[in-house]
Design a protein around this motif. Structure first.
Motif, PDB file in Angstrom:
ATOM      1  N   LYS A  18     -32.573  63.482 -81.186  1.00 42.96           N
ATOM      2  CA  LYS A  18     -31.335  63.618 -81.963  1.00 42.96           C
ATOM      3  C   LYS A  18     -30.979  62.347 -82.713  1.00 42.96           C
ATOM      4  O   LYS A  18     -30.608  62.398 -83.888  1.00 42.96           O
ATOM      5  CB  LYS A  18     -30.184  64.032 -81.054  1.00 42.96           C
ATOM      6  N   TYR A  19     -31.074  61.204 -82.031  1.00 40.28           N
ATOM      7  CA  TYR A  19     -30.644  59.956 -82.662  1.00 40.28           C
ATOM      8  C   TYR A  19     -31.808  58.981 -82.726  1.00 40.28           C
ATOM      9  O   TYR A  19     -32.549  58.796 -81.755  1.00 40.28           O
ATOM     10  CB  TYR A  19     -29.485  59.319 -81.895  1.00 40.28           C
ATOM     11  N   GLY A  20     -31.950  58.322 -83.898  1.00 40.19           N
ATOM     12  CA  GLY A  20     -32.971  57.301 -84.050  1.00 40.19           C
ATOM     13  C   GLY A  20     -32.572  56.007 -83.375  1.00 40.19           C
ATOM     14  O   GLY A  20     -31.457  55.865 -82.856  1.00 40.19           O
ATOM     15  N   GLU A  21     -33.491  55.053 -83.395  1.00 38.78           N
ATOM     16  CA  GLU A  21     -33.275  53.826 -82.635  1.00 38.78           C
ATOM     17  C   GLU A  21     -32.072  53.039 -83.137  1.00 38.78           C
ATOM     18  O   GLU A  21     -31.283  52.514 -82.341  1.00 38.78           O
ATOM     19  CB  GLU A  21     -34.536  52.958 -82.700  1.00 38.78           C
ATOM     20  N   GLN A  22     -31.873  52.947 -84.458  1.00 41.45           N
ATOM     21  CA  GLN A  22     -30.750  52.150 -84.967  1.00 41.45           C
ATOM     22  C   GLN A  22     -29.412  52.834 -84.738  1.00 41.45           C
ATOM     23  O   GLN A  22     -28.413  52.165 -84.461  1.00 41.45           O
ATOM     24  CB  GLN A  22     -30.960  51.847 -86.443  1.00 41.45           C
ATOM     25  N   LEU A  23     -29.373  54.150 -84.816  1.00 38.26           N
ATOM     26  CA  LEU A  23     -28.130  54.847 -84.503  1.00 38.26           C
ATOM     27  C   LEU A  23     -27.849  54.757 -83.004  1.00 38.26           C
ATOM     28  O   LEU A  23     -26.688  54.600 -82.580  1.00 38.26           O
ATOM     29  CB  LEU A  23     -28.213  56.308 -84.956  1.00 38.26           C
ATOM     30  N   THR A  24     -28.901  54.825 -82.202  1.00 43.31           N
ATOM     31  CA  THR A  24     -28.728  54.671 -80.753  1.00 43.31           C
ATOM     32  C   THR A  24     -28.197  53.275 -80.427  1.00 43.31           C
ATOM     33  O   THR A  24     -27.306  53.116 -79.573  1.00 43.31           O
ATOM     34  CB  THR A  24     -30.066  54.907 -80.033  1.00 43.31           C
ATOM     35  N   GLU A  25     -28.748  52.258 -81.104  1.00 42.36           N
ATOM     36  CA  GLU A  25     -28.237  50.884 -80.902  1.00 42.36           C
ATOM     37  C   GLU A  25     -26.755  50.793 -81.239  1.00 42.36           C
ATOM     38  O   GLU A  25     -25.982  50.126 -80.550  1.00 42.36           O
ATOM     39  CB  GLU A  25     -29.033  49.914 -81.774  1.00 42.36           C
ATOM     40  N   LEU A  26     -26.348  51.457 -82.311  1.00 43.02           N
ATOM     41  CA  LEU A  26     -24.942  51.458 -82.697  1.00 43.02           C
ATOM     42  C   LEU A  26     -24.089  52.092 -81.609  1.00 43.02           C
ATOM     43  O   LEU A  26     -23.008  51.591 -81.268  1.00 43.02           O
ATOM     44  CB  LEU A  26     -24.785  52.215 -84.018  1.00 43.02           C
ATOM     45  N   MET A  27     -24.598  53.175 -81.024  1.00 43.58           N
ATOM     46  CA  MET A  27     -23.845  53.886 -79.989  1.00 43.58           C
ATOM     47  C   MET A  27     -23.804  53.131 -78.668  1.00 43.58           C
ATOM     48  O   MET A  27     -23.003  53.460 -77.789  1.00 43.58           O
ATOM     49  CB  MET A  27     -24.449  55.270 -79.764  1.00 43.58           C
ATOM     50  N   GLU A  28     -24.661  52.119 -78.525  1.00 47.19           N
ATOM     51  CA  GLU A  28     -24.665  51.325 -77.299  1.00 47.19           C
ATOM     52  C   GLU A  28     -23.736  50.120 -77.383  1.00 47.19           C
ATOM     53  O   GLU A  28     -23.546  49.394 -76.400  1.00 47.19           O
ATOM     54  CB  GLU A  28     -26.091  50.870 -76.994  1.00 47.19           C
ATOM     55  N   LEU A  29     -23.120  49.929 -78.559  1.00 51.80           N
ATOM     56  CA  LEU A  29     -22.134  48.860 -78.704  1.00 51.80           C
ATOM     57  C   LEU A  29     -20.814  49.270 -78.061  1.00 51.80           C
ATOM     58  O   LEU A  29     -20.596  50.452 -77.773  1.00 51.80           O
ATOM     59  CB  LEU A  29     -21.921  48.559 -80.199  1.00 51.80           C
ATOM     60  N   PRO A  30     -19.916  48.329 -77.824  1.00 51.34           N
ATOM     61  CA  PRO A  30     -18.598  48.690 -77.297  1.00 51.34           C
ATOM     62  C   PRO A  30     -17.922  49.734 -78.178  1.00 51.34           C
ATOM     63  O   PRO A  30     -17.868  49.589 -79.407  1.00 51.34           O
ATOM     64  CB  PRO A  30     -17.831  47.358 -77.319  1.00 51.34           C
TER      65      PRO A  30
END
Length: 791
Positions: free
Chosen positions: A228-240
């Motif tokens: 569903k989510y690529g690596e950069q979008l996943t990184e964004l979602m792992e931020l506060p």
């Protein structure tokens, strides 16, 4: 500015990620250029739009890049989504499997086909595709064939089977007939990859449908993997605050998400913050460090555009027990100015947009075919994939040699009954070669007379199955195991022809030749027509036995009285249609068909049979070897003379009859003789082969070649040419209507031209005028008409 553009050199990406992205982007560029060139650069000879689906191709660029550059092994087989054929060709070009001269030839005569074609494209894909919803089923049954070969110790050369498909294909019924098919239980070398761009031809697909589709796969034993989510979008979602962002996007309807992607970059942030669930402050904190353009790019960074994410999902799916499916979330038109536009299905980039895209990727729009420079990281990456995917040369299969048979005539028999006896006789006389014969049926094996074959060969299953019934006391011994040679399917003619198509390509896909024979009820061949066409289009070789047939199956009523199948047999290329009358005819036809497929040189064959018992003494069974050979050839060529008219008669009529209509036709002879009319009777064992003979002769005549008297059938004596003709078939009368015109003779064509009903055979024959009285009346009428014309 290009919407949701892939990054050319994004910060924070590893070297591996950059190589993957650059390779994916080159695939995207080449696919776009292939389509652009065909529509905007190549000169049009007729002004028609060429087309090519740039939006559908773009959403698959990463999906196929991850598959070919990271995942596939040489022994794996792949079906490509029809609208992504330019992506396939771009990848094959980069891998060194396609000459650059073909890239400008999409949809050009002799060039790249509109949709992947294993027989016409120069970079021959494993599967042809085009009619949506069929190639995933073909892939699944191709994997089943691979397991069948393995169970019979035939050492298949294929590995895992992948089907790349569009999400709109999930609306096709054939998809779910495959997913729910009991015969695929235990199949673990099959993976489907769904390009989930959530756009069909006319609309954005609601998200609730996607969730239901996933559930339907799971309840049928499929492993579901979601990208569903690529690596950069996943990184964004792992931020506060990222969990709130994930929830916001997860809960967002597809239509809203698509609208957000086509909105100006400055609007994306505001749209994300349009929430009433107390998430606003968390989302605002999560995205605060990114400018509008970077935020838009990351929000569009779905898993289906991220090669690394996809490669991990493919690995997970490949390790599953049982079949698996990967749902790859994508944006239709990703990387192009038409991205996420609900009307982008057939949209094409303008010249200005194409040049802007070239500038963005740093390539030349005037010669868009450059590969990566030799020695570059991307070139080495692709070369490594090319080495891994190089397929070894598979040794030629020896011809499967089948010996002559001697069925031995009974006094009376139906062609359906004779089919069962002949199949066993072939097994007896050619025990080694017949090990490659495999039968298939959609839950009608016993009612199409395969019971005795099943008793001898067993039923194929991935594992040995326990039979809890007393097999010794049963007439039908249903023994299941990996060595069985009959495959029983659920009640699906679609699955039947998909499986037959793959069995008939077992040599091409898995290195070992089989002789597949499928049985079904004649009226229901139309239910499997799409995959039947798909199979013979791919030049698959199999035998389809349709029985019982016609209004001869009188008690069953109109819905079970097939009349269309002769038309299908006549008009469909790459398949021979036969409809024999006598056991001896069928013996020769079936043996020759099996030999043709066993040699790899023959065509598919369609046999239309019947349960009507025929007096076998009506057949002229010669004893001289030369006469036997001549008659056998005539039967295989489609027509032979069964009775000869008295040449001294006042008038001659030529009666051409097919299949079960021969007895009624012969019975009309004495009635006509009382009227001074002599009758020739010709048994048309194959309207199809006879028509081919006529067409060949007509083509020669068009070329100006001398073919003698105008009898392109080669059946008549000189004094018989021009005599009136009556044709009769238990099927559509147009099936044989070409004969009269081919012979330049007045003719009447008898057959079934409306739906039937329940009744006795005599009732139905009389209703349609195909009984003896009807044939007699037609012959009398056409002769009288010709007499009046000449007088």
């Amino acid at each position: 500015m290009v919407a949701v553009n892939p990054p050319v050199n994004p910060q924070g990406r590893s070297q591996v990620q950059l190589i993957r992205d650059n390779s994916r982007d080159r695939v995207l560029w080449l696919a776009t250029a292939i389509i652009h060139w065909a529509n905007n650069v190549r000169e049009s000879t007729d002004g028609s739009k060429v087309g090519g689906h740039q939006a559908s191709s773009s959403s698959s660029a990463a999906i196929l890049s991850a598959l070919y550059f990271e995942t596939l092994k040489a022994e794996d087989r792949v079906a490509i989504k029809p609208h992504a054929s330019p992506v396939y060709h771009a990848i094959q070009y980069l891998l060194g499997n396609l000459d650059v001269k073909y890239l400008p030839t999409l949809r050009e005569f002799g060039g790249l086909q509109a949709y992947p074609s294993r027989t016409k494209d120069p970079d021959a894909p494993d599967f042809s595709s085009g009619s949506v919803g069929l190639s995933p089923g073909s892939v699944t049954f191709g994997a089943l064939v691979r397991d069948y070969l393995d169970g019979h110790n035939l050492e298949p050369t294929s590995g895992r089977f992948f089907a790349h498909m569009g999400d709109a294909e999930l609306d096709e019924g054939s998809i779910w007939e495959t997913v729910t098919e009991p015969a695929i239980q235990g199949l673990d070398r099959c993976t489907w990859i769904v390009d989930l761009n959530r756009q069909s031809l006319d609309r954005v697909v609601p998200g609730i449908r996607v969730a239901r589709f996933m559930d339907m796969f799971r309840v049928n034993g499929w492993k579901v993997v979601v990208a569903k989510y690529g690596e950069q979008l996943t990184e964004l979602m792992e931020l506060p605050g990222g969990e709130a962002l994930r929830t916001r996007i997860d809960d967002m309807p597809n239509q809203e998400y698509q609208a957000m992607l086509v909105a100006p970059a400055a609007d994306v942030r505001a749209r994300l913050l349009e929430t009433t669930r107390g998430q606003r402050s968390d989302i605002e904190r999560c995205v605060s460090d990114f400018d509008d353009k970077e935020l838009q790019r990351r929000i569009a960074g779905l898993g289906g555009h991220d090669v690394g994410t996809l490669a991990r999902c493919y690995e997970e799916a490949s390790n599953a027990d049982g079949p698996s499916v990967v749902f790859a979330y994508t944006v239709k038109g990703w990387g192009l100015p038409i991205a996420a536009d609900p009307a982008n299905h057939s949209a094409l980039l303008t010249q200005n947009q194409f040049e802007e895209l070239a500038d963005h990727f740093g390539v030349e729009p005037d010669y868009p075919w450059d590969r990566f420079p030799d020695g570059s990281a991307e070139s080495n990456y692709i070369s490594h994939a090319a080495d891994r995917l190089t397929r070894p040369i598979v040794p030629e299969e020896p011809i499967l040699a089948f010996n002559d048979t001697d069925l031995g005539l009974t006094s009376a028999a139906s062609t359906q009954e004779s089919f069962a006896r002949i199949l066993l006789e072939i097994s007896r006389t050619s025990p080694d070669a017949s090990e490659r014969i495999v039968t298939v049926s959609p839950d009608v094996a016993t009612s199409t007379s395969l019971g005795s074959w099943i008793n001898r060969t067993g039923v194929w299953h991935h594992t040995d199955a326990t039979d809890f019934f007393d097999t010794e006391s049963r007439v039908l011994k249903w023994t299941e195991g990996p060595h069985g040679r009959h495959i029983e399917l659920g009640l699906s003619e679609t699955s039947l022809f998909l499986l037959l198509g793959q069995l008939g390509l077992s040599k091409e896909l898995s290195g070992r030749r089989l002789v597949p024979i499928g049985t079904l009820y004649d009226p229901f061949i139309v239910r499997g027509l799409d995959p039947l066409v798909y199979g013979v289009y791919q030049e698959s070789k199999f035998i389809a036995v349709a029985t019982p047939s016609g209004v001869t199956l009188s008690p069953e009523g109109g819905s079970h009285q097939g009349m269309l199948s002769p038309s299908i047999g006549m008009e469909l290329p790459n398949i021979r249609y036969y409809e024999p009358t006598f056991a001896r005819e069928l013996e020769w036809i079936l043996l020759e068909s099996i030999r043709g497929i066993g040699s790899g040189e023959g065509e598919s064959v369609f046999l239309r049979l019947s349960t009507k018992v025929i007096d076998q003494s009506l057949f002229n069974d010669p004893h001289d070897e030369a006469d036997i050979d001549a008659l056998r050839k005539a039967v295989l060529d489609g027509c032979y003379r069964l009775r000869t008219a008295n040449p001294e008669a006042d008038a001659i009529v030529n009666l051409f009859a097919t299949g079960v209509m021969i007895p009624e036709t012969l019975a009309a002879i004495p009635l006509l003789e009382r009227e001074g009319i002599a009758a020739n009777v010709f048994s048309v064992t194959s309207p199809d082969m006879l028509h081919r003979r006529v067409r060949t002769a007509e083509k020669e005549q068009v070329k100006g070649h001398d073919i003698g008297l105008y009898d392109p059938t080669g059946l008549l004596e000189p004094h018989e040419v021009g005599s009136p003709v009556v044709t009769v078939i238990d099927g559509s009368p147009h099936t044989l209507a070409f004969i009269g015109s081919a012979l330049d003779s007045p003719s009447i064509n008898l057959g079934v031209d409306t739906f039937g009903q329940s009744g006795s055979r005599d009732d139905l024959y009389s209703l349609f005028g195909i009984d003896t009285d009807g044939i007699y009346a037609a012959a009398l009428g056409v002769v009288d008409r010709e007499r009046r014309r000449r007088s």
